[in-house]
Design a protein around this motif. Structure first.
Motif, PDB file in Angstrom:
ATOM      1  N   TYR A 141       0.837  -1.202   0.000  1.00 57.58           N
ATOM      2  CA  TYR A 141       0.000   0.000   0.000  1.00 57.58           C
ATOM      3  C   TYR A 141       0.870   1.249   0.000  1.00 57.58           C
ATOM      4  O   TYR A 141       0.655   2.184  -0.786  1.00 57.58           O
ATOM      5  CB  TYR A 141      -0.916   0.002   1.225  1.00 57.58           C
ATOM      6  CG  TYR A 141      -1.876   1.166   1.251  1.00 57.58           C
ATOM      7  CD1 TYR A 141      -3.120   1.082   0.653  1.00 57.58           C
ATOM      8  CD2 TYR A 141      -1.522   2.370   1.876  1.00 57.58           C
ATOM      9  CE1 TYR A 141      -4.002   2.161   0.662  1.00 57.58           C
ATOM     10  CE2 TYR A 141      -2.391   3.450   1.878  1.00 57.58           C
ATOM     11  CZ  TYR A 141      -3.629   3.336   1.276  1.00 57.58           C
ATOM     12  OH  TYR A 141      -4.476   4.418   1.278  1.00 57.58           O
ATOM     13  N   VAL A 153      -5.571  -1.462  -3.049  1.00 65.62           N
ATOM     14  CA  VAL A 153      -5.852  -0.592  -4.196  1.00 65.62           C
ATOM     15  C   VAL A 153      -5.762  -1.460  -5.447  1.00 65.62           C
ATOM     16  O   VAL A 153      -4.760  -2.130  -5.674  1.00 65.62           O
ATOM     17  CB  VAL A 153      -4.845   0.571  -4.257  1.00 65.62           C
ATOM     18  CG1 VAL A 153      -5.083   1.423  -5.495  1.00 65.62           C
ATOM     19  CG2 VAL A 153      -4.957   1.421  -2.988  1.00 65.62           C
ATOM     20  N   SER A 204      -9.565   3.712   1.760  1.00 61.79           N
ATOM     21  CA  SER A 204      -8.415   2.824   1.938  1.00 61.79           C
ATOM     22  C   SER A 204      -7.444   3.361   2.982  1.00 61.79           C
ATOM     23  O   SER A 204      -6.809   2.586   3.705  1.00 61.79           O
ATOM     24  CB  SER A 204      -7.686   2.623   0.606  1.00 61.79           C
ATOM     25  OG  SER A 204      -7.047   3.819   0.174  1.00 61.79           O
ATOM     26  N   LEU A 205      -7.323   4.682   3.090  1.00 67.17           N
ATOM     27  CA  LEU A 205      -6.389   5.253   4.055  1.00 67.17           C
ATOM     28  C   LEU A 205      -6.884   5.029   5.479  1.00 67.17           C
ATOM     29  O   LEU A 205      -6.086   4.794   6.394  1.00 67.17           O
ATOM     30  CB  LEU A 205      -6.189   6.747   3.779  1.00 67.17           C
ATOM     31  CG  LEU A 205      -5.038   7.413   4.534  1.00 67.17           C
ATOM     32  CD1 LEU A 205      -3.705   6.788   4.157  1.00 67.17           C
ATOM     33  CD2 LEU A 205      -5.017   8.919   4.258  1.00 67.17           C
ATOM     34  N   GLY A 262      -5.037   6.255  -3.603  1.00 69.35           N
ATOM     35  CA  GLY A 262      -5.601   5.173  -2.803  1.00 69.35           C
ATOM     36  C   GLY A 262      -6.982   4.726  -3.218  1.00 69.35           C
ATOM     37  O   GLY A 262      -7.664   4.040  -2.446  1.00 69.35           O
ATOM     38  N   ARG A 313       1.490   4.841  -2.666  1.00 62.70           N
ATOM     39  CA  ARG A 313       0.658   5.934  -2.167  1.00 62.70           C
ATOM     40  C   ARG A 313       1.457   7.132  -1.680  1.00 62.70           C
ATOM     41  O   ARG A 313       0.977   7.966  -0.905  1.00 62.70           O
ATOM     42  CB  ARG A 313      -0.233   5.428  -1.034  1.00 62.70           C
ATOM     43  CG  ARG A 313      -1.666   5.112  -1.393  1.00 62.70           C
ATOM     44  CD  ARG A 313      -1.876   4.472  -2.713  1.00 62.70           C
ATOM     45  NE  ARG A 313      -1.361   3.104  -2.744  1.00 62.70           N
ATOM     46  CZ  ARG A 313      -1.212   2.397  -3.840  1.00 62.70           C
ATOM     47  NH1 ARG A 313      -1.499   2.900  -5.025  1.00 62.70           N
ATOM     48  NH2 ARG A 313      -0.746   1.162  -3.797  1.00 62.70           N
TER      49      ARG A 313
END
Length: 529
Positions: free
Chosen positions: A185, A336, A276-277, A433, A189
């Motif tokens: 991830y 993602v 997603s964060l 993301g 990002r």
């Protein structure tokens, strides 16, 4: 001592050493608390809990002052000040933080365990935390703690700390997969984290927003125990700060409350960030808590001098495994992905792509038909940057029997530009993301290869779905579309032309769309999930 921190009376040391019936002494890892009437007196232990050396009385006095100063920003009527602790001869031998005693039954952790609904309390807590974060300061040093390199370092430290417990307390494969998902991830990002820093979302937060540190009173929540021992534990993305509480609510067995709290916090803070964060930071908090719990497990076994069995050791081990599971599940949700949904006209790819995009927050749908229309209307290679490219050429010659509807979808130059714009927009979203679903024919292997490169460059999972159906079903769908003058232009004439030159797509998962739409969606969603 500052006048606004000094309390009216000193307290005798024998409150701790010789408690009476109305006094209760509670010991934690770094302090000894005396619960006396409507007050709590908290003395620091003369140890080195972190960066601070508290062996001297002067150091403990400074730590008491710092705790009051930091926590008055969230609970000014609870942290009353600092009192001198007097020995038997009346001399000052120590210092204590003086707090108003909170009702134990109003702790958020107790309410979550024993109440059916705590929506009002959770909404108030979310509002208070969001307002607190807006007041929190930042600096160049604090900001760097939110950079991708710094966050990756925190993950690697946590992973290293769990190495002694892999295969003994927590399944080794689970830990390995957590590490793989987390670092993947982060690998793609960097732009998202840089954007968070520029927006001022990396701040000096609370550091320990647990449910047991929050008391929900009738006039609003009181949030206690802001970390004062190590400022680095408070620094980071504000999402990582509130993620402590979200993780804790899940640990207490209330994932629905955790989701509601996160949703309300998002609303009150008016933040724009991908889901997603949130999942990424919740996973980090759960994983670091699993590490702390494993250390507790080891200490319990060392004190007992035996292997884990029924009792505190077994409970600590089980708690560590539950926390690791929370981390794993949230990292799975944080993935993602770049999803290609393709196929010939009439195969149902656009219907499927819309259903997939609507199925979960954080999924962006990009449609080749819409981009192609923008290009045709704008006359430039990229409608996002007008004037940046050459004008679209005149229509090329085409076989007469295919009709005018064939021209724009299959024009090689307009198609190339369409896919360039699609992948450019997808890159921006993936780096932020977001999972991206691209609805296009994907008949040309070169376009698919470019999409695969993009997925690698943004550390996104890459999935290819090819919709197929019977010629009869496709013909029926396209006949309806022809009669309705569908603006996409993907009519039966286009279908015939594309089927003659579409390249094989062996890497795609085939989605059969002759079955009901719900079955098609569930088959595709299983591929994505």
């Amino acid at each position: 001592m500052p006048a606004d921190q000094k309390t009216a009376a000193s307290v005798p040391a024998d409150l701790w050493s010789r408690p009476t019936g109305e006094t209760r002494v509670v010991e934690t890892g770094s302090a000894v608390l005396c619960l006396h009437g409507d007050r709590v007196y908290k003395r620091k232990k003369p140890v080195e809990p972190g960066l601070l050396d508290l062996r001297s009385r002067a150091a403990r006095l400074a730590a008491c002052r710092a705790e009051v100063e930091l926590n008055r920003r969230l609970a000014s009527d609870v942290y009353l000040g600092v009192a001198d602790v007097l020995g038997d001869g009346g001399e000052v031998c120590d210092h204590a933080v003086v707090l108003r005693r909170m009702p134990a039954g109003r702790r958020l952790s107790a309410l979550v365990r024993h109440s059916d609904r705590v929506d009002d309390q959770l909404r108030a807590v979310a509002r208070a935390v969001a307002a607190f974060h807006e007041r929190c300061g930042t600096s160049e040093v604090i900001g760097r703690s939110g950079d991708a390199e710094a966050v990756a370092g925190q993950w690697k430290e946590a992973l290293g700390g769990l190495e002694p417990f892999q295969g003994k307390v927590i399944d080794a494969d689970v830990v390995d997969e957590i590490g793989r998902l987390a670092l993947r991830y982060l690998a793609g990002r960097g732009p998202l984290l840089a954007e968070r820093r520029r927006a001022g979302r990396i701040r000096d937060g609370h550091g320990d927003l647990r449910a047991e540190n929050i008391h929900c009173l009738d006039d609003g929540p009181r949030i206690l125990n802001r970390v004062e021992s190590d400022p680095r534990l408070r620094a980071g993305d504000v999402l990582g700060d509130v993620a402590v509480l979200v993780m804790d609510l899940e640990r207490l067995g209330s994932p629905e409350d955790a989701e509601r709290l996160m949703r309300w916090y998002r609303d009150f803070s008016a933040q724009a960030h991908p889901p997603s964060l949130e999942h990424f930071y919740i996973a980090y908090r759960a994983f670091t808590e699993a590490r702390v719990t494993c250390l507790r497990y080891r200490r319990i076994l060392a004190e007992a001098g035996a292997e884990a069995g029924p009792g505190p050791g077994a409970e600590a081990g089980e708690r560590a495994r539950r926390l690791a599971d929370i981390a794993y599940r949230h990292l799975r949700r944080a993935r993602v992905r770049l999803v290609l949904v393709g196929g010939l006209p009439g195969t149902g790819k656009s219907t499927l792509a819309r259903r997939l995009a609507d199925a979960d927050d954080g999924r962006l749908l990009l449609r080749s038909d819409a981009v192609r229309a923008e290009l045709a209307a704008d006359g430039h290679a990229d409608p996002d940057t007008p004037g940046s490219g050459p004008a679209i050429p005149e229509r090329p010659a085409v076989p007469a029997d295919l009709g005018a509807s064939f021209i724009w979808p299959l024009s090689s130059e307009i198609t190339a530009r369409t896919y360039t714009v699609l992948l450019s927009r997808a890159r921006r979203a993936l780096e932020r993301g977001e999972t991206v679903i691209i609805d296009a024919s994907w008949s040309d292997g070169r376009h698919r290869a470019a999409a695969a490169r993009l997925a690698r460059e943004t550390a996104a999972e890459f999935l290819e779905l090819r919709c197929v159906t019977s010629p009869e079903v496709a013909a029926t769908r396209l006949t309806r579309r022809d009669s309705a003058s569908d603006p996409a232009g993907a009519t039966s004439a286009v279908h015939r032309a594309m089927s003659s030159w579409a390249e094989p797509w062996p890497t795609a998962r085939v989605i059969q769309t002759t079955v009901p739409v719900a079955e098609v969606f569930h088959a595709a969603e299983r591929c994505i999930a």
